[in-house]
Structures are given as C-alpha cells and as structure tokens.
Design an enzyme around this catalytic site. Structure first.
Site, PDB file in Angstrom:
ATOM      1  N   TYR A  57       0.824  -1.218   0.000  1.00 29.98           N
ATOM      2  CA  TYR A  57       0.000   0.000   0.000  1.00 29.98           C
ATOM      3  C   TYR A  57       0.860   1.270   0.000  1.00 29.98           C
ATOM      4  CZ  TYR A  57      -3.037   3.566   2.166  1.00 29.98           C
ATOM      5  OH  TYR A  57      -3.708   4.721   2.465  1.00 29.98           O
ATOM      6  N   ASN A  76       8.089 -10.065  -1.685  1.00 30.03           N
ATOM      7  CA  ASN A  76       7.692 -11.475  -1.842  1.00 30.03           C
ATOM      8  C   ASN A  76       6.199 -11.614  -2.159  1.00 30.03           C
ATOM      9  OD1 ASN A  76       6.454 -10.975   0.579  1.00 30.03           O
ATOM     10  ND2 ASN A  76       7.548 -12.546   1.752  1.00 30.03           N
ATOM     11  N   ASP A  88      12.268 -12.832  -0.504  1.00 31.10           N
ATOM     12  CA  ASP A  88      11.984 -12.570   0.905  1.00 31.10           C
ATOM     13  C   ASP A  88      13.207 -11.895   1.522  1.00 31.10           C
ATOM     14  OD1 ASP A  88      11.764 -13.079   3.811  1.00 31.10           O
ATOM     15  OD2 ASP A  88      10.015 -14.262   3.203  1.00 31.10           O
ATOM     16  N   SER A 118       6.496   3.093  13.181  1.00 29.67           N
ATOM     17  CA  SER A 118       5.082   3.336  13.443  1.00 29.67           C
ATOM     18  C   SER A 118       4.900   4.062  14.768  1.00 29.67           C
ATOM     19  CB  SER A 118       4.374   1.978  13.505  1.00 29.67           C
ATOM     20  OG  SER A 118       3.108   2.112  14.076  1.00 29.67           O
ATOM     21  N   TYR A 167       3.945  -6.803  17.301  1.00 33.11           N
ATOM     22  CA  TYR A 167       4.195  -6.000  16.099  1.00 33.11           C
ATOM     23  C   TYR A 167       4.933  -4.714  16.467  1.00 33.11           C
ATOM     24  CZ  TYR A 167       3.260  -2.479  12.509  1.00 33.11           C
ATOM     25  OH  TYR A 167       3.403  -1.459  11.597  1.00 33.11           O
ATOM     26  N   LYS A 226       8.944  -3.193  15.637  1.00 31.24           N
ATOM     27  CA  LYS A 226       9.324  -1.867  15.115  1.00 31.24           C
ATOM     28  C   LYS A 226      10.332  -1.202  16.054  1.00 31.24           C
ATOM     29  CE  LYS A 226       6.846  -1.791  11.389  1.00 31.24           C
ATOM     30  NZ  LYS A 226       7.499  -1.866  10.076  1.00 31.24           N
ATOM     31  N   ASN A 281      -8.956  -4.580   9.149  1.00 26.83           N
ATOM     32  CA  ASN A 281      -8.808  -4.298  10.587  1.00 26.83           C
ATOM     33  C   ASN A 281      -8.910  -2.808  10.848  1.00 26.83           C
ATOM     34  OD1 ASN A 281      -8.041  -6.953  11.472  1.00 26.83           O
ATOM     35  ND2 ASN A 281      -6.089  -6.621  10.405  1.00 26.83           N
ATOM     36  N   ASN A 309     -18.590  -1.508  12.951  1.00 24.53           N
ATOM     37  CA  ASN A 309     -18.661  -1.634  14.408  1.00 24.53           C
ATOM     38  C   ASN A 309     -17.757  -0.565  14.999  1.00 24.53           C
ATOM     39  OD1 ASN A 309     -20.243  -4.144  14.560  1.00 24.53           O
ATOM     40  ND2 ASN A 309     -18.476  -4.974  13.451  1.00 24.53           N
ATOM     41  N   VAL A 310     -18.345   0.367  15.711  1.00 22.74           N
ATOM     42  CA  VAL A 310     -17.546   1.416  16.348  1.00 22.74           C
ATOM     43  C   VAL A 310     -17.062   0.865  17.685  1.00 22.74           C
ATOM     44  CG1 VAL A 310     -17.578   3.753  17.306  1.00 22.74           C
ATOM     45  CG2 VAL A 310     -18.859   3.237  15.205  1.00 22.74           C
TER      46      VAL A 310
HETATM   47  P1  NAD Z   1       1.610  -3.736   3.002  1.00 27.37           P
HETATM   48  O1  NAD Z   1       1.392  -5.061   3.632  1.00 27.37           O
HETATM   49  O2  NAD Z   1       0.633  -3.242   2.026  1.00 27.37           O
HETATM   50  O3  NAD Z   1       3.065  -3.713   2.305  1.00 27.37           O
HETATM   51  C1  NAD Z   1       4.141  -4.481   2.776  1.00 27.37           C
HETATM   52  C2  NAD Z   1       4.810  -5.112   1.574  1.00 27.37           C
HETATM   53  O4  NAD Z   1       5.923  -5.898   2.017  1.00 27.37           O
HETATM   54  C3  NAD Z   1       3.887  -6.063   0.807  1.00 27.37           C
HETATM   55  O5  NAD Z   1       4.019  -5.830  -0.583  1.00 27.37           O
HETATM   56  C4  NAD Z   1       4.390  -7.452   1.185  1.00 27.37           C
HETATM   57  O6  NAD Z   1       4.160  -8.396   0.156  1.00 27.37           O
HETATM   58  C5  NAD Z   1       5.863  -7.182   1.413  1.00 27.37           C
HETATM   59  N1  NAD Z   1       6.514  -8.110   2.352  1.00 27.37           N
HETATM   60  C6  NAD Z   1       6.064  -8.497   3.569  1.00 27.37           C
HETATM   61  N2  NAD Z   1       6.951  -9.322   4.145  1.00 27.37           N
HETATM   62  C7  NAD Z   1       7.990  -9.446   3.278  1.00 27.37           C
HETATM   63  C8  NAD Z   1       9.213 -10.144   3.315  1.00 27.37           C
HETATM   64  N3  NAD Z   1       9.545 -10.923   4.354  1.00 27.37           N
HETATM   65  N4  NAD Z   1      10.052 -10.042   2.263  1.00 27.37           N
HETATM   66  C9  NAD Z   1       9.731  -9.275   1.189  1.00 27.37           C
HETATM   67  N5  NAD Z   1       8.576  -8.584   1.101  1.00 27.37           N
HETATM   68  C10 NAD Z   1       7.720  -8.661   2.140  1.00 27.37           C
HETATM   69  O7  NAD Z   1       1.816  -2.694   4.200  1.00 27.37           O
HETATM   70  P2  NAD Z   1       1.852  -1.110   4.172  1.00 27.37           P
HETATM   71  O8  NAD Z   1       0.616  -0.626   4.819  1.00 27.37           O
HETATM   72  O9  NAD Z   1       2.232  -0.625   2.842  1.00 27.37           O
HETATM   73  O10 NAD Z   1       3.028  -0.862   5.202  1.00 27.37           O
HETATM   74  C11 NAD Z   1       4.369  -0.710   4.787  1.00 27.37           C
HETATM   75  C12 NAD Z   1       5.246  -0.580   6.026  1.00 27.37           C
HETATM   76  O11 NAD Z   1       4.787   0.496   6.823  1.00 27.37           O
HETATM   77  C13 NAD Z   1       5.219  -1.821   6.923  1.00 27.37           C
HETATM   78  O12 NAD Z   1       6.527  -2.040   7.423  1.00 27.37           O
HETATM   79  C14 NAD Z   1       4.284  -1.416   8.043  1.00 27.37           C
HETATM   80  O13 NAD Z   1       4.586  -2.089   9.239  1.00 27.37           O
HETATM   81  C15 NAD Z   1       4.575   0.068   8.159  1.00 27.37           C
HETATM   82  N6  NAD Z   1       3.455   0.837   8.746  1.00 27.37           N
HETATM   83  C16 NAD Z   1       2.212   0.746   8.167  1.00 27.37           C
HETATM   84  C17 NAD Z   1       1.144   1.440   8.752  1.00 27.37           C
HETATM   85  C18 NAD Z   1      -0.238   1.347   8.168  1.00 27.37           C
HETATM   86  O14 NAD Z   1      -1.208   1.685   8.859  1.00 27.37           O
HETATM   87  N7  NAD Z   1      -0.416   0.924   6.916  1.00 27.37           N
HETATM   88  C19 NAD Z   1       1.344   2.233   9.900  1.00 27.37           C
HETATM   89  C20 NAD Z   1       2.618   2.312  10.434  1.00 27.37           C
HETATM   90  C21 NAD Z   1       3.676   1.605   9.839  1.00 27.37           C
HETATM   91  N1  UFG Z   2     -12.104   1.470  14.753  1.00 29.95           N
HETATM   92  C1  UFG Z   2     -13.449   1.179  14.870  1.00 29.95           C
HETATM   93  N2  UFG Z   2     -13.958   0.167  14.103  1.00 29.95           N
HETATM   94  C2  UFG Z   2     -13.197  -0.563  13.232  1.00 29.95           C
HETATM   95  C3  UFG Z   2     -11.822  -0.250  13.123  1.00 29.95           C
HETATM   96  C4  UFG Z   2     -11.303   0.768  13.908  1.00 29.95           C
HETATM   97  O1  UFG Z   2     -14.173   1.806  15.641  1.00 29.95           O
HETATM   98  O2  UFG Z   2     -13.724  -1.483  12.571  1.00 29.95           O
HETATM   99  C5  UFG Z   2     -11.551   2.584  15.547  1.00 29.95           C
HETATM  100  C6  UFG Z   2     -10.458   2.169  16.511  1.00 29.95           C
HETATM  101  O3  UFG Z   2     -11.002   1.778  17.744  1.00 29.95           O
HETATM  102  C7  UFG Z   2      -9.618   3.449  16.594  1.00 29.95           C
HETATM  103  C8  UFG Z   2      -9.754   4.067  15.205  1.00 29.95           C
HETATM  104  O4  UFG Z   2     -10.928   3.475  14.639  1.00 29.95           O
HETATM  105  O5  UFG Z   2     -10.185   4.331  17.522  1.00 29.95           O
HETATM  106  C9  UFG Z   2      -8.574   3.773  14.291  1.00 29.95           C
HETATM  107  O6  UFG Z   2      -8.340   2.368  14.254  1.00 29.95           O
HETATM  108  P1  UFG Z   2      -7.351   1.700  13.188  1.00 29.95           P
HETATM  109  O7  UFG Z   2      -7.406   0.216  13.398  1.00 29.95           O
HETATM  110  O8  UFG Z   2      -7.638   2.208  11.832  1.00 29.95           O
HETATM  111  O9  UFG Z   2      -5.921   2.291  13.585  1.00 29.95           O
HETATM  112  P2  UFG Z   2      -5.077   2.154  14.936  1.00 29.95           P
HETATM  113  O10 UFG Z   2      -4.786   3.525  15.401  1.00 29.95           O
HETATM  114  O11 UFG Z   2      -5.697   1.235  15.886  1.00 29.95           O
HETATM  115  O12 UFG Z   2      -3.749   1.431  14.406  1.00 29.95           O
HETATM  116  C10 UFG Z   2      -3.086   1.817  13.213  1.00 29.95           C
HETATM  117  C11 UFG Z   2      -2.395   0.598  12.599  1.00 29.95           C
HETATM  118  C12 UFG Z   2      -1.279   0.148  13.476  1.00 29.95           C
HETATM  119  C13 UFG Z   2      -0.344   1.300  13.729  1.00 29.95           C
HETATM  120  C14 UFG Z   2      -1.104   2.463  14.327  1.00 29.95           C
HETATM  121  C15 UFG Z   2      -0.210   3.651  14.540  1.00 29.95           C
HETATM  122  O13 UFG Z   2      -3.311  -0.462  12.444  1.00 29.95           O
HETATM  123  O14 UFG Z   2      -0.549  -0.870  12.820  1.00 29.95           O
HETATM  124  O15 UFG Z   2      -2.169   2.827  13.461  1.00 29.95           O
HETATM  125  O16 UFG Z   2       0.449   3.965  13.358  1.00 29.95           O
HETATM  126  F1  UFG Z   2       0.602   0.897  14.574  1.00 29.95           F
END
Ligand code: NAD
Ligand code: UFG
Length: 338
Positions: free
Chosen positions: A11, A32, A58, A124, A148, A152, A197, A215-216
């Site tokens: 993403y 991967n 990987d 994160s 998780y 980080k 999620n 679902n809030v």
């Molecule tokens: P994503 O899952 O869409 O992208 C991760 C990519 O890494 C995918 O293309 C997956 O196929 C690849 N990948 C996973 N494991 C691998 C491995 N072992 N070897 C090679 N490729 C691998 O996730 P994203 O939302 O784009 O997040 C990117 C990064 O940002 C992640 O490290 C995530 O932890 C971090 N991050 C994401 C969020 C969020 O809310 N999306 C918030 C904070 C941090």
């Molecule tokens: N929420 C709902 N219903 C849902 C999903 C979420 O009410 O179905 C609420 C949560 O309780 C929270 C808010 O929406 O109050 C945001 O929730 P998210 O799951 O979208 O995000 P979080 O802040 O819980 O977590 C996200 C990523 C984590 C990351 C974190 C900080 O999922 O991986 O942001 O970057 F670590």
C-alpha cells in the site's frame, strides 16, 4: 538516484514508488508479494509511464538480497517490507520477529556487503504505546504494547546501532501515524486481503456495499464524542515524506526518528461523517465495546519533520476520504478483477 525499495508492491510502497519515478529515480522493488499484488506494480508503471526492475524475494533470504544488491547497486534503501497486523502478531509472534527483525538484519548486512549507507525505515506510532502526554513527540518513552510494535521498536534500535557503527551511514526512522487515502487517479490504493482491521478501509467497504455496517469500538473514551481519536495522514503526503527523508540521508550521517502525521486528530464518528460527505453514500454503524489494546487518542508532534525534512502534510480529511472512495468505487474488489 538508485533506490532499492523493499515491500514496494504494498500500500504505502506503491504510492511512494510512483513519486520516486516521477522524480526520475531508478528503483528496484524487492517484494515477496505475501500481502500485495504484481498488478499494483503494473499500474504504477502505467501511471508513471516508466519502467523498473522487480525482484521477487523474501528479505530473510540473504542470497536473493545479495543478488539484487550486486546487480542493481543501490545508493539507498527504503524499507517497507514486513508484517503489520497487530492482532496476528499476538498469535504468531515468532513469525513477526523472524520476518520483521531478522529480515531487517539481513537487509542491513546486505547493505554493508554492498557499501550502501542510506536507509529510510517504515516505523510506526505504535512504538510509543500508552500516551504519557500528547501530542507524542519523538522523545516520548517507547513502550509498545504488542509484538508487532515491539518488532518496530527493536528494528529502530538495531538500525540506530548499525548507523553508529558504520562510518558514513545515515538512517531515518519514519514513525507513521495513521496512513489512509489513495492516489488521486483511483488506480492504486489499499487492498486488504480479508475483512479490514483498520477504520477507513472498513468504512469504505461499508459504503460500497461489501460490508453491512461499521462496528464502532467504544463511545465512552475521553474524546469530543467518546469515540477514538487518531492522526490520519494521507498516503500521498506520506509518500512525499519518504522522498524528503531520502534527500536528508544524503546530507547527514547518524540516525533520526521522525513522526509523520498532521498534528490534527479526527474521531471515528468524524471520519464516518467525512466519508459520507465525500462518497454521497450512507455508512451504517453500530456502537460496540472497546477493542482490546486501543488508546483513546493518538496525535503526532510534527515540528521535527518540518525542521529536519522541510516536510509538512498538505492534504486534509476530505482529501483522504474522497481519494479512498474514488479507489474503492472504481475498484470494488481491489486489484482482483471479478
Ligand atoms: P503492506 O502489507 O501493504 O506492504 C508491505 C509489503 O511488504 C507487501 O508488498 C508485502 O508483500 C511485502 N513483504 C512483507 N513481508 C515481506 C518479506 N519478508 N520479504 C519481502 N517482502 C515482504 O503494508 P503497508 O501498509 O504498505 O506498510 C508498509 C510498512 O509500513 C510496513 O513495514 C508497516 O509495518 C509500516 N506501517 C504501516 C502502517 C499502516 O497503517 N499501513 C502504519 C505504520 C507503519
Ligand atoms: N475502529 C473502529 N472500528 C473498526 C476499526 C477501527 O471503531 O472497525 C476505531 C479504533 O477503535 C480506533 C480508530 O478506529 O479508535 C482507528 O483504528 P485503526 O485500526 O484504523 O488504527 P489504529 O490507530 O488502531 O492502528 C493503526 C495501525 C497500526 C499502527 C497504528 C499507529 O493499524 O498498525 O495505526 O500507526 F501501529
């Protein structure tokens, strides 16, 4: 510049790739495809009207990494690859430590072997854990509350030690808050494998009719309307932060952790309202119990990003919701054509 992008098909990676290509960088994607589709890369190539190499592998595979570094000879790495589901990390902690932590160590070793000294890492806001004060600044204690988040935190420390020991090395740890939104074209976006999620993908699947209601998770928090408050950041702004961070690594040595957020919060119900306005659809919701491990509020202090990177978020909640809707509406099944 030659930049190796791990997890570039995901993403945030795909949105960052697009901007790297538009800025004329040469990229190699190392992924991967465990949580992404090659279709995303195809679309990035079309949007940028540019080509790049892809190495399917990987990050735990040192031989494959060495091949990629040996042939591509990157000057810098942007490291997105890793697993990211908080709930799953409680069930499979060793998988998370292996892929995220061991994988990152293999990557750093490959960088050293091939004389590559610059890295930008996807960290994160989850590294902070329960807020001692808000907004979180980069000095806030680090006490992640799930495996998780601990991966980080550990990777941050490993990169910090690596940068201190490796002459000339430069690292930026970007602590993302809540990334949402999609490219304005509607061609790339977030495409979760199962039931989402996260809030915004869930809302958009309700709006498009794939899910019945949101679902809030609790309305008894100490916030404006009782629902959880977060600092949502548009993925295009986030992508731009990576370009600024890569430039920064060219001017500095050492290691810096930097928050990437807007500094502004929105509650769950505010996001529902904003999404309804952007989409013209109604989003049914039901108030339910709190989700385990959730905090009431999360907000970024953003001064360090402005000061060191010259970066500031430009897009607002309406931009985040309308771009998400544009992506969801034109691709109701994500990258899978049905
Ligand atoms: P994503 O899952 O869409 O992208 C991760 C990519 O890494 C995918 O293309 C997956 O196929 C690849 N990948 C996973 N494991 C691998 C491995 N072992 N070897 C090679 N490729 C691998 O996730 P994203 O939302 O784009 O997040 C990117 C990064 O940002 C992640 O490290 C995530 O932890 C971090 N991050 C994401 C969020 C969020 O809310 N999306 C918030 C904070 C941090
Ligand atoms: N929420 C709902 N219903 C849902 C999903 C979420 O009410 O179905 C609420 C949560 O309780 C929270 C808010 O929406 O109050 C945001 O929730 P998210 O799951 O979208 O995000 P979080 O802040 O819980 O977590 C996200 C990523 C984590 C990351 C974190 C900080 O999922 O991986 O942001 O970057 F670590």
């Amino acid at each position: 510049m030659r930049i190796l992008v791990t997890g570039g098909a995901g993403y945030i990676g795909s949105h960052t790739l697009l901007q790297l290509l538009r800025e004329q960088h040469d990229v190699l994607v190392f992924d991967n495809f465990s949580n992404s589709s090659p279709e995303a890369l195809k679309r990035v190539k079309q949007l940028a009207n540019a080509d790049f190499e892809v190495c399917e592998g990987d990050i735990q595979d040192s031989v494959r990494l060495s091949d990629a570094f040996g042939t591509f000879k990157p000057e810098a790495v942007i490291h997105f690859a890793g697993l990211k589901a908080v709930g799953e990390s409680n069930e499979k902690p060793l998988e998370y430590y292996a892929q995220n932590v061991s994988g990152s160590i293999e990557l750093l070793k490959a960088m050293e072997r091939h004389d590559c000294k610059r890295i930008v890492f996807s960290s994160s806001a989850t590294v902070y854990g329960e807020a001692k004060y808000l907004p979180y600044d980069e000095q806030h204690p680090l006490q992640p509350t799930n495996p998780y988040g601990r991966t980080k935190h550990f990777i941050e420390e490993i990169i910090r030690d690596w940068a201190a020991s490796y002459r000339g090395a430069s690292a930026v740890l970007l602590r993302y808050f809540n990334p949402v939104g999609a490219d304005a074209s509607g061609r790339i976006g977030e495409d979760p494998n199962d039931i989402p999620n996260n809030l915004v993908p869930y809302i958009s699947q309700v709006a498009v009719g794939r899910l019945k209601h949101l679902n809030v998770f609790g309305n008894d928090y100490d916030t404006r309307d009782g629902t959880g408050e977060r600092d949502y950041i548009h993925v295009e702004d986030l992508a731009r932060a990576h370009l600024a961070a890569i430039n920064f690594t060219g001017e500095t040595t050492g290691c810096e952790a930097i928050n990437i957020g807007t500094g502004q919060g929105a509650t769950v119900l505010e996001m529902v309202n904003a999404f309804e306005s952007a989409s013209g659809r109604s989003v049914a919701y039901k108030i339910g119990p709190r989700r385990d491990g959730d905090v009431a509020r999360s907000l970024a202090a953003v001064r360090k990003a402005e000061k060191l990177l010259g970066w500031k978020a430009q897009l607002n909640i309406d931009d985040m919701c309308s771009s998400t809707w544009n992506w969801q509406f034109t691709n109701p099944n994500g990258y899978t054509q049905k």
